[in-house]
Structure formats: C-alpha cells, structure tokens
Design a protein around this motif. Structure first.
Motif, PDB file in Angstrom:
ATOM      1  N   CYS A 129       0.841  -1.200   0.000  1.00 29.03           N
ATOM      2  CA  CYS A 129       0.000   0.000   0.000  1.00 29.03           C
ATOM      3  C   CYS A 129       0.874   1.248   0.000  1.00 29.03           C
ATOM      4  O   CYS A 129       2.036   1.207   0.401  1.00 29.03           O
ATOM      5  CB  CYS A 129      -0.948   0.001   1.200  1.00 29.03           C
ATOM      6  SG  CYS A 129      -0.127   0.323   2.773  1.00 29.03           S
ATOM      7  N   ASP A 130       0.306   2.340  -0.467  1.00 30.53           N
ATOM      8  CA  ASP A 130       1.003   3.622  -0.485  1.00 30.53           C
ATOM      9  C   ASP A 130       0.066   4.641   0.148  1.00 30.53           C
ATOM     10  O   ASP A 130      -0.905   5.077  -0.478  1.00 30.53           O
ATOM     11  CB  ASP A 130       1.336   4.004  -1.939  1.00 30.53           C
ATOM     12  CG  ASP A 130       2.183   5.274  -1.998  1.00 30.53           C
ATOM     13  OD1 ASP A 130       2.562   5.769  -0.925  1.00 30.53           O
ATOM     14  OD2 ASP A 130       2.428   5.766  -3.113  1.00 30.53           O
ATOM     15  N   ILE A 131       0.308   4.964   1.418  1.00 27.81           N
ATOM     16  CA  ILE A 131      -0.597   5.841   2.161  1.00 27.81           C
ATOM     17  C   ILE A 131       0.202   6.945   2.841  1.00 27.81           C
ATOM     18  O   ILE A 131       1.411   6.815   3.016  1.00 27.81           O
ATOM     19  CB  ILE A 131      -1.413   5.046   3.216  1.00 27.81           C
ATOM     20  CG1 ILE A 131      -0.477   4.253   4.138  1.00 27.81           C
ATOM     21  CG2 ILE A 131      -2.419   4.116   2.550  1.00 27.81           C
ATOM     22  CD1 ILE A 131      -1.195   3.500   5.237  1.00 27.81           C
ATOM     23  N   PRO A 132      -0.438   8.048   3.249  1.00 26.66           N
ATOM     24  CA  PRO A 132       0.305   9.187   3.810  1.00 26.66           C
ATOM     25  C   PRO A 132       1.034   8.881   5.120  1.00 26.66           C
ATOM     26  O   PRO A 132       2.080   9.450   5.380  1.00 26.66           O
ATOM     27  CB  PRO A 132      -0.783  10.248   4.043  1.00 26.66           C
ATOM     28  CG  PRO A 132      -1.927   9.840   3.176  1.00 26.66           C
ATOM     29  CD  PRO A 132      -1.863   8.355   3.069  1.00 26.66           C
ATOM     30  N   ASP A 133       0.500   7.982   5.932  1.00 28.58           N
ATOM     31  CA  ASP A 133       1.100   7.710   7.242  1.00 28.58           C
ATOM     32  C   ASP A 133       2.220   6.677   7.089  1.00 28.58           C
ATOM     33  O   ASP A 133       1.974   5.486   6.883  1.00 28.58           O
ATOM     34  CB  ASP A 133       0.017   7.197   8.201  1.00 28.58           C
ATOM     35  CG  ASP A 133       0.540   7.062   9.627  1.00 28.58           C
ATOM     36  OD1 ASP A 133       1.685   6.605   9.802  1.00 28.58           O
ATOM     37  OD2 ASP A 133      -0.209   7.406  10.564  1.00 28.58           O
ATOM     38  N   ALA A 134       3.465   7.153   7.211  1.00 27.02           N
ATOM     39  CA  ALA A 134       4.623   6.283   6.940  1.00 27.02           C
ATOM     40  C   ALA A 134       4.711   5.112   7.910  1.00 27.02           C
ATOM     41  O   ALA A 134       5.053   3.989   7.518  1.00 27.02           O
ATOM     42  CB  ALA A 134       5.911   7.101   7.001  1.00 27.02           C
ATOM     43  N   ALA A 135       4.406   5.357   9.192  1.00 24.20           N
ATOM     44  CA  ALA A 135       4.516   4.276  10.183  1.00 24.20           C
ATOM     45  C   ALA A 135       3.485   3.187   9.907  1.00 24.20           C
ATOM     46  O   ALA A 135       3.790   1.992   9.971  1.00 24.20           O
ATOM     47  CB  ALA A 135       4.328   4.831  11.598  1.00 24.20           C
ATOM     48  N   THR A 136       2.253   3.597   9.578  1.00 24.16           N
ATOM     49  CA  THR A 136       1.202   2.611   9.274  1.00 24.16           C
ATOM     50  C   THR A 136       1.545   1.867   7.990  1.00 24.16           C
ATOM     51  O   THR A 136       1.343   0.652   7.888  1.00 24.16           O
ATOM     52  CB  THR A 136      -0.162   3.319   9.138  1.00 24.16           C
ATOM     53  OG1 THR A 136      -0.412   4.067  10.327  1.00 24.16           O
ATOM     54  CG2 THR A 136      -1.276   2.310   8.928  1.00 24.16           C
ATOM     55  N   GLN A 137       2.073   2.585   7.021  1.00 21.74           N
ATOM     56  CA  GLN A 137       2.451   1.939   5.758  1.00 21.74           C
ATOM     57  C   GLN A 137       3.511   0.868   5.994  1.00 21.74           C
ATOM     58  O   GLN A 137       3.425  -0.239   5.457  1.00 21.74           O
ATOM     59  CB  GLN A 137       2.977   2.984   4.774  1.00 21.74           C
ATOM     60  CG  GLN A 137       3.423   2.375   3.444  1.00 21.74           C
ATOM     61  CD  GLN A 137       3.764   3.429   2.418  1.00 21.74           C
ATOM     62  OE1 GLN A 137       3.023   4.376   2.221  1.00 21.74           O
ATOM     63  NE2 GLN A 137       4.907   3.276   1.761  1.00 21.74           N
TER      64      GLN A 137
END
Length: 428
Positions: A129-137
């Motif tokens: 996935c590519d999402i704004p929250d780096a830690a969650t990604q």
C-alpha cells in the motif's frame, strides 16, 4: 518414545573461517554475576576453549580480525541441526559435515542470501500500500507480512511465555492462514487440508495437535474452533476463484483421536461443522460455550454445560454468510438450509444479546447474562462488539454504539493496566 529419538537433533554452531577460540560452557563464557550484555569471555578476549558434558551449554566462537583503515572482512557463522542423532550419531555427523562443506564453498552464502531475498520478495510483492502515514504503511507492508509469515510457519509452538515447544493450536493456525491466504493461497490450502484431517465426523475438531510427535490430540471441545474453517476456505476461494477445492477429499479423524474415520470432501467437512453447531445450541438459541470460545476464560461460566456464547453466535453468522455465498457461486444444494440456520441465529442474537448500548458476551449456566451493564464486574467485552461488525449483526447504529461503548471502557481499562504492570499472570 522412539518418535522423539528419531527426530532428536545434533545441534551445531560453526564458522566459515578459522577460529581463535570457542566456549561450550555458558557459565565460564558469561562469568559469575554477569549476563549476556557483558560476557567475561568477550571482556578477556579469550573464550577459554572449554567444553562440558552436562550443565548450561553455550555456543561461542571467537574470530580475531585485524583491519586496515577502510578495510572490510566478512565472517560467516552457521547454526544448524542434523536430525536423528540419538539413533544414528555417525549419520548425523556425516550430514553436518556435508552441509557445512556445501555452505563453505565459494559463493554458497551469496546464493543462499539471494534465495532468501527472492522468497521474501514473493511474500511482500503480493500486496503493497502507499498511504500518507509512513509508520502505518511500514506496519502493513513489512511487519504485518513478517509477523503472519512467522506465525504461519510456527503457529504458537515456540513462545517466550510458555517455555519449550507446544503443539499446534487449531484456531490459531486457521487465523494464521487468514493472513496468508491473500499472499500465498497454495500455502493456506495445504495447511487447510492438514487442519481438516483433525476434524471428527460429527463436525467438531481437536483443540491442539502435534504432527511431529503424533501424540493423541487434546480432546477438549470448543464452540469456536471448527467455525474458523469456513472463513479460511472463503479467504482462499476469494483469491483463487478455483471451486474445485470444495471437491477435494480429506479424511476425518478417528473417534479415539488417532487413525481415520472415512473421507469427506472439503465442502462436506464444512457442512459437518455447521451441523455440529446446530446440534449444540442452548436455551436462547445461541451456541453452547462447551469448553470455551475464543476467549478461553468464558468456559468458567459453563461449569454445568448450559452456558451460551454470543461471540460464537456472531462467528457462525459470519461463517454462514460466507458459506451461502460459496454455495451460490459453486451451485451447492445446501444454500436454503444454510439461509435458514442464518435467519434463526440472527434472530436469537437480536432477541437476547443486545444490552442497550453494547452486545452481551453470553449467558452462564443459569441463564444470567455475562458482559451486561447489570453485571457487577466484566460489564463489557470487546469481542462481541467487533464481531457484530465483522458478521453484520444488528443495525449499523447498534454496531456504532457498541464500538463507541467499547472504546470508552477500553480507555479506562488501559489506564488501569498502566497502573498495575505487575499483573502479568492472572491466577484462578
């Protein structure tokens, strides 16, 4: 017995280059009143070359390295096992020598590293996935994958809480495969076949088994264990679209927990599980708790065998929804019967499980609610709030209210946990 003897390994630790010393004794390597953070052998720069015949072992190898400025040197170490050391030590030693010779050959380590990287790349590349929250990604793309791969490999067989090696948990392994199916459906299918082999003809399954020792599996009967199987099948079919899986034949487990008791198709195994739940409903129409459900403590409300579980009711609702979908897609005749089971279970939940602001956890032997505002303690449990959402029990408004109630109570519980970190292990 001899099963253990045949697998008892010769464990070895070796280097890919010459060594300056070694230690086989944890006591002499670490030293008195020390720990792994400041071993005496390291401090002295000498491992002592001690071996022991009994006591606390260590595997410490010492290599002396001199580097010029900007220089580099690569050191290789090998930790391995050769099985069967108790019954054929020369054979195990010969296998060890052969393995080490292959690993010490020029280029062998790079070849192994390449294979390892390729294997992991196959796991990672299935979904990113590519999402704004780096830690969650990072959690989703990397750590979730590593975590579920390792639990998929080892179940909970090795863990720091229960020393030693335990068997393979049935429900645990089903859950592991839910996390594997979307990346490696073939792996999940193979494990599913193994799990189905531990299902009895009446539809219930063993709680734990150990394929290595072949010991008689644990006989406690839980309300939820067999209900994880439809969820795994659904997860696999959602990836592959190959419904021939349903027609594959798998043996049932013999009644005494060993051998086999005839065969059934994967679909027949799933139907047997639903029939088992249908045959074990309590006075509210919910599944009987039996030994317990997913929360092992719930069995304590069921000492006479009349306790019921809301969680397993919600779980069977989800399983039935998925089975109805499969029956429709694969043109199976059980669709109407499954729909009837679903309607009755949904009605039972709506009639008795809503507590006003959240879902109850179940009922004890006397029919008193567990996980109700009327209870002195344990007023709310997280499981039935989240599983109402998974299975679609109740209205959206009820689901939202229940989740909000759980979140409020959890804030309070987390506060209590921070105040009492010493309660790591709860007694009876």
């Amino acid at each position: 017995g001899m099963v253990g003897a045949e697998t008892s390994p010769l464990v070895y630790f070796a280097a890919g280059q010459g060594i300056a010393g070694y230690s086989g004794s944890r006591h002499s390597f670490i030293g008195n009143y020390r720990s792994e953070r400041n071993p005496l052998g390291v401090e002295q720069g000498d491992c002592g070359n001690e071996v022991i015949a009994c006591g606390e072992p260590a595997s410490a190898l010492q290599c002396d390295v001199s580097l010029a400025g900007g220089g580099e040197q690569r050191l290789n170490f090998f930790l391995g096992v050769s099985p069967g050391a108790l019954v054929d030590l020369p054979g195990a030693e010969a296998q060890q020598a052969e393995t080490l010779a292959a690993l010490r050959a020029p280029g062998a380590i790079d070849e192994q590293l390449h294979k390892l990287d390729a294997w992991w790349e196959e796991q990672f590349s299935a979904y990113q996935c590519d999402i704004p929250d780096a830690a969650t990604q990072r959690q989703i793309n990397t750590w979730n994958v590593i975590n579920s791969v390792q639990t998929g490999r080892y179940s909970r067989a090795i863990n720091q809480v229960a020393p030693g090696v335990r068997g393979i948990g049935f429900r645990d392994t089903c859950q592991d495969m839910l996390a594997i199916a979307y990346r490696r459906p073939q792996w999940a299918s193979k494990t599913l076949q193994q799990l189905l082999g531990y299902q009895y003809r009446d539809g219930h399954v063993v709680h734990m088994f150990d394929p290595q020792t072949g010991e008689i599996p644990s006989t406690s009967v839980h309300s939820d264990d067999h209900l994880w199987l439809p969820l795994v099948v659904y997860a696999i079919l959602a990836e592959t679209g190959d419904f021939s899986l349903l027609d594959e034949s798998v043996s049932y487990l013999g009644e005494d927990g060993s051998g086999t008791d005839g065969d059934g198709t994967v679909w027949e195994h799933l139907m047997a599980g639903i029939r088992f739940t249908e045959a074990h409903l309590g006075k509210h129409g919910l599944p009987l708790t039996l030994a317990s459900d997913w929360n092992d403590i719930i069995g304590r409300f069921n000492r006479r065998g009349e306790g019921e579980t809301v969680f397993a009711g919600q779980q069977v609702v989800l399983a039935l929804r998925q089975l109805i979908e499969i029956a429709e897609a694969a043109n199976r005749s059980e669709g109407p019967w499954l729909a009837d089971c679903l309607a009755r279970q949904e009605k039972a939940l709506l009639d008795c499980a809503w507590d006003g602001r959240w879902w109850r956890r179940g009922f004890d032997d006397d029919g008193n609610p567990v996980g109700s505002d009327a209870c002195e303690a344990g007023k709310i449990f997280v499981n039935p709030q989240s599983w109402a959402v998974f299975g679609g029990t109740g209205t959206e408004e009820q689901q939202q209210m229940a989740m909000n109630s759980a979140a409020e109570k959890l804030d309070c519980c987390i506060g209590l946990t921070l105040l009492a970190p010493s309660f790591a292990c709860w007694e009876d």
